[in-house]
Design a protein around this motif. Structure first.
Motif, short mmCIF file in Angstrom:
data_model
loop_
_atom_site.label_atom_id
_atom_site.label_comp_id
_atom_site.label_asym_id
_atom_site.label_seq_id
_atom_site.Cartn_x
_atom_site.Cartn_y
_atom_site.Cartn_z
N LEU A 18 0.83 -1.20 0.00
CA LEU A 18 0.00 0.00 0.00
C LEU A 18 0.87 1.26 0.00
CD1 LEU A 18 -2.83 1.30 0.23
CD2 LEU A 18 -2.58 1.15 2.72
N PHE A 19 1.87 1.29 0.87
CA PHE A 19 2.75 2.45 0.94
C PHE A 19 3.56 2.61 -0.35
CE2 PHE A 19 1.65 2.77 5.31
CZ PHE A 19 2.05 4.03 5.74
N THR A 20 4.01 1.49 -0.91
CA THR A 20 4.84 1.57 -2.12
C THR A 20 4.06 2.07 -3.31
OG1 THR A 20 6.29 -0.21 -1.35
CG2 THR A 20 6.30 0.27 -3.71
N TYR A 21 2.92 1.44 -3.60
CA TYR A 21 2.18 1.74 -4.82
C TYR A 21 1.26 2.95 -4.70
CZ TYR A 21 3.79 -2.39 -7.25
OH TYR A 21 4.58 -3.32 -7.88
N VAL A 22 0.86 3.30 -3.49
CA VAL A 22 -0.07 4.42 -3.33
C VAL A 22 0.64 5.64 -2.74
CG1 VAL A 22 -2.22 5.21 -2.30
CG2 VAL A 22 -2.02 2.84 -3.09
N LEU A 23 1.23 5.48 -1.58
CA LEU A 23 1.80 6.64 -0.90
C LEU A 23 3.18 7.03 -1.43
CD1 LEU A 23 0.69 5.89 2.77
CD2 LEU A 23 -0.37 7.39 1.10
N PHE A 24 4.08 6.05 -1.57
CA PHE A 24 5.44 6.38 -2.01
C PHE A 24 5.46 6.95 -3.42
CE2 PHE A 24 9.69 4.84 -3.65
CZ PHE A 24 10.43 5.80 -2.98
N PHE A 25 4.85 6.21 -4.37
CA PHE A 25 4.81 6.72 -5.73
C PHE A 25 3.97 7.99 -5.82
CE2 PHE A 25 6.11 2.36 -7.00
CZ PHE A 25 7.18 2.71 -7.81
N GLY A 26 2.91 8.07 -5.00
CA GLY A 26 2.11 9.29 -4.97
C GLY A 26 2.91 10.47 -4.44
N GLY A 27 3.73 10.23 -3.40
CA GLY A 27 4.56 11.29 -2.85
C GLY A 27 5.59 11.79 -3.84
N ILE A 28 6.23 10.86 -4.55
CA ILE A 28 7.22 11.26 -5.55
C ILE A 28 6.55 12.06 -6.67
CG2 ILE A 28 8.81 10.41 -7.32
CD1 ILE A 28 9.38 8.03 -5.52
N LEU A 29 5.41 11.59 -7.14
CA LEU A 29 4.69 12.29 -8.21
C LEU A 29 4.29 13.69 -7.75
CD1 LEU A 29 3.43 12.15 -11.04
CD2 LEU A 29 1.36 11.22 -9.97
N LEU A 30 3.83 13.80 -6.52
CA LEU A 30 3.41 15.10 -5.99
C LEU A 30 4.58 16.06 -5.89
CD1 LEU A 30 1.19 16.85 -4.76
CD2 LEU A 30 1.67 15.80 -2.54
N SER A 31 5.71 15.59 -5.36
CA SER A 31 6.88 16.47 -5.21
C SER A 31 7.41 16.89 -6.58
CB SER A 31 7.98 15.77 -4.41
OG SER A 31 8.50 14.65 -5.10
N HIS A 32 7.45 15.96 -7.54
CA HIS A 32 7.88 16.30 -8.89
C HIS A 32 6.97 17.37 -9.49
CE1 HIS A 32 10.76 13.24 -8.54
NE2 HIS A 32 10.61 12.59 -9.68
N SER A 33 5.67 17.19 -9.29
CA SER A 33 4.69 18.13 -9.87
C SER A 33 4.86 19.53 -9.28
CB SER A 33 3.27 17.62 -9.63
OG SER A 33 3.07 16.36 -10.21
N ILE A 34 5.07 19.60 -7.94
CA ILE A 34 5.23 20.90 -7.29
C ILE A 34 6.48 21.61 -7.79
CG2 ILE A 34 5.72 22.02 -5.07
CD1 ILE A 34 3.89 19.94 -3.76
N PHE A 35 7.59 20.88 -7.92
CA PHE A 35 8.82 21.49 -8.42
C PHE A 35 8.67 21.94 -9.87
CE2 PHE A 35 10.98 19.26 -4.84
CZ PHE A 35 11.61 20.36 -4.31
N ALA A 36 7.95 21.15 -10.67
CA ALA A 36 7.75 21.51 -12.08
C ALA A 36 6.90 22.78 -12.19
CB ALA A 36 7.09 20.36 -12.82
N VAL A 37 5.82 22.85 -11.43
CA VAL A 37 4.95 24.04 -11.47
C VAL A 37 5.70 25.27 -10.95
CG1 VAL A 37 2.86 25.09 -10.51
CG2 VAL A 37 2.83 22.70 -11.27
N ASN A 38 6.54 25.04 -9.94
CA ASN A 38 7.28 26.16 -9.35
C ASN A 38 8.27 26.78 -10.33
OD1 ASN A 38 7.71 27.71 -6.83
ND2 ASN A 38 9.80 26.89 -6.99
N LEU A 39 8.65 26.02 -11.36
CA LEU A 39 9.57 26.56 -12.37
C LEU A 39 8.91 27.63 -13.23
CD1 LEU A 39 11.35 23.29 -13.56
CD2 LEU A 39 12.29 25.07 -12.09
#
Length: 424
Positions: free
Chosen positions: A307-328
């Motif tokens: 659950l943590f790997t497929y939902v939270l971990f990958f979700g967390g990475i996707l979220l952080s990537h998205s925030i950094f991309a938008v912040n550019l």
């Protein structure tokens, strides 16, 4: 809001990174100790258990002959061994190749599926083959596997000497690791998974997961559980949960080694890994809302891990990537500033350290070439998993919503040289 989401994503990512570091320490310690168990396996030949090897095969003419040859070379009494190869609705020469060997060797048996048992996937083929077997111990190999001669010896006697183990799993290596950059990445990935997730979980929690190949399980347990779940695309993960819930554990014993072929192009890799991800998502949602009914609460460790790997971990990475991309392109007024970049760099270094530690546990794997591959892998192969999990989640969600039947995808095989360098 952006700051809160970024802090949340970084917390999730680092929680998983620390957990993986904890597992890798356990994996390293297990690599130093597992040979002690090997010394306990001394058994008179007359007391060896009867073993049935099941090999499901659908259109495997490219690889099946090498696999059968490896079965012939196994160091196990042939009068206590039967190899059952299930020709599952093949349209190539798989069936005739199997028949040729079955006619020559008494311990090899060809089973050809017939309607309505044809083409339903690996689980259905295994259940069909199980009906023709007679061994007290059932071993499974994929049709592209060439186990080392002592593999069955370690798997069968490992179960015999551990009454609490419902199943025992060995280690698999990549036979075509040097084919191209993709197979090199996969080789690094598989070694890391086995020494981190398999060996690490076994050392700390006495838990590991049944893989799709190179494992042994007691026949009595399979009969008790009703065989393999034919709806599961990751039948191995799903079976693992039920074995634990039945009151047994699954031992990881890396002395039992098999060599297997991995995808040699991105199209085959994507289809195979999508099936794996969808299969694991199926397991998560199958048991997520039934956790209170599970008898063995220890199995929750695995369910929460997936659950943590497929939902939270990958979700967390996707979220952080998205925030950094938008912040550019738009200033989100992030307050974390330099700290976030330090965390990203340290996270990258931790990833490299864990993978290199896994490679160091194998002969000739911690090379300068592989080290460079690990650096490149983080920015390419590892990031591809993000999109793969998103795509798999969409497909699995759609299947569940519209009650669609899951379709099995058989991984395409590639012809290998007669003698591949197994030290690669």
């Amino acid at each position: 809001m952006a700051n809160f989401l970024l802090y949340t994503s970084l917390f999730i990512i680092w929680m998983m990174l620390f957990y993986h570091a904890f597992l890798m320490i356990g994996g390293y310690l297990h690599s130093l100790k597992y040979r002690e168990y090997e010394k306990k396996l001394a058994t008179p030949v007359e007391d060896f258990p009867k073993v049935s090897i099941l090999i499901p095969a659908h259109n495997e003419e490219v690889v099946i002959e090498d696999t059968i040859q490896s079965m012939i070379q196994l160091n196990y009494p042939k009068d206590k061994l039967e190899v059952i190869i299930i020709n599952d609705n093949s349209s190539d020469n798989t069936g005739s190749i199997i028949d040729r060997f079955a006619q020559k060797y008494a311990f090899i048996r060809a089973v050809h599926t017939k309607p309505p048992h044809t083409g339903k996937g690996k689980s259905a083929a295994l259940n069909h083959g199980l009906n023709y077997s007679s061994g007290d111990i059932i071993v499974v190999y994929d049709a592209d596997n060439t186990p080392e001669p002592d593999a069955i010896h370690y798997l069968a006697l490992g179960l015999k000497h551990d009454s609490k183990a419902g199943a025992i799993v060995g280690k698999f290596r990549v036979v075509n690791a040097n084919k191209n950059i993709l197979t090199r990445f996969i080789n690094i990935e598989t070694l890391t998974f086995q020494w981190l997730a398999q060996a690490g979980r076994w050392f700390w929690f006495k838990m590991s997961t049944i893989p799709g190949t190179n494992f042994a399980i007691r026949r009595s347990i399979l009969e008790q559980l009703g065989g393999w779940d034919e709806k599961a695309l990751s039948e191995d993960t799903e079976l693992s949960i039920r074995v634990y819930n039945a009151g047994y554990y699954i031992r990881f014993f890396p002395a039992a080694i098999t060599w297997e072929q991995e995808p040699e192009n991105l199209k085959v890799w994507l289809r195979q890994r999508t099936r794996w991800a969808r299969g694991n998502l199926y397991v998560i949602f199958k048991y997520l809302f039934r956790m209170h009914k599970l008898k063995n609460k220890k199995v929750l460790v695995d369910i929460y891990y997936f659950l943590f790997t497929y939902v939270l971990f990958f979700g967390g990475i996707l979220l952080s990537h998205s925030i950094f991309a938008v912040n550019l392109v738009r200033d989100l007024e992030l307050s974390i500033g330099v700290v976030s970049y330090v965390l990203l760099v340290v996270g990258f270094l931790l990833f490299v350290t864990e993978v290199c530690l896994a490679l160091s546990m194998e002969n000739d794997q911690l090379t300068f070439r592989n080290f460079l591959s690990v650096l490149f892998m983080y920015f390419t192969y590892s990031q591809m998993w993000l999109f793969l999990v998103m795509y798999s989640s969409f497909l699995e969600g759609k299947r569940m919503l519209f009650r669609q039947e899951a379709k099995w995808y058989k991984t395409q095989r590639f012809k290998q040289p007669t003698k591949e360098n197994h030290s690669a």
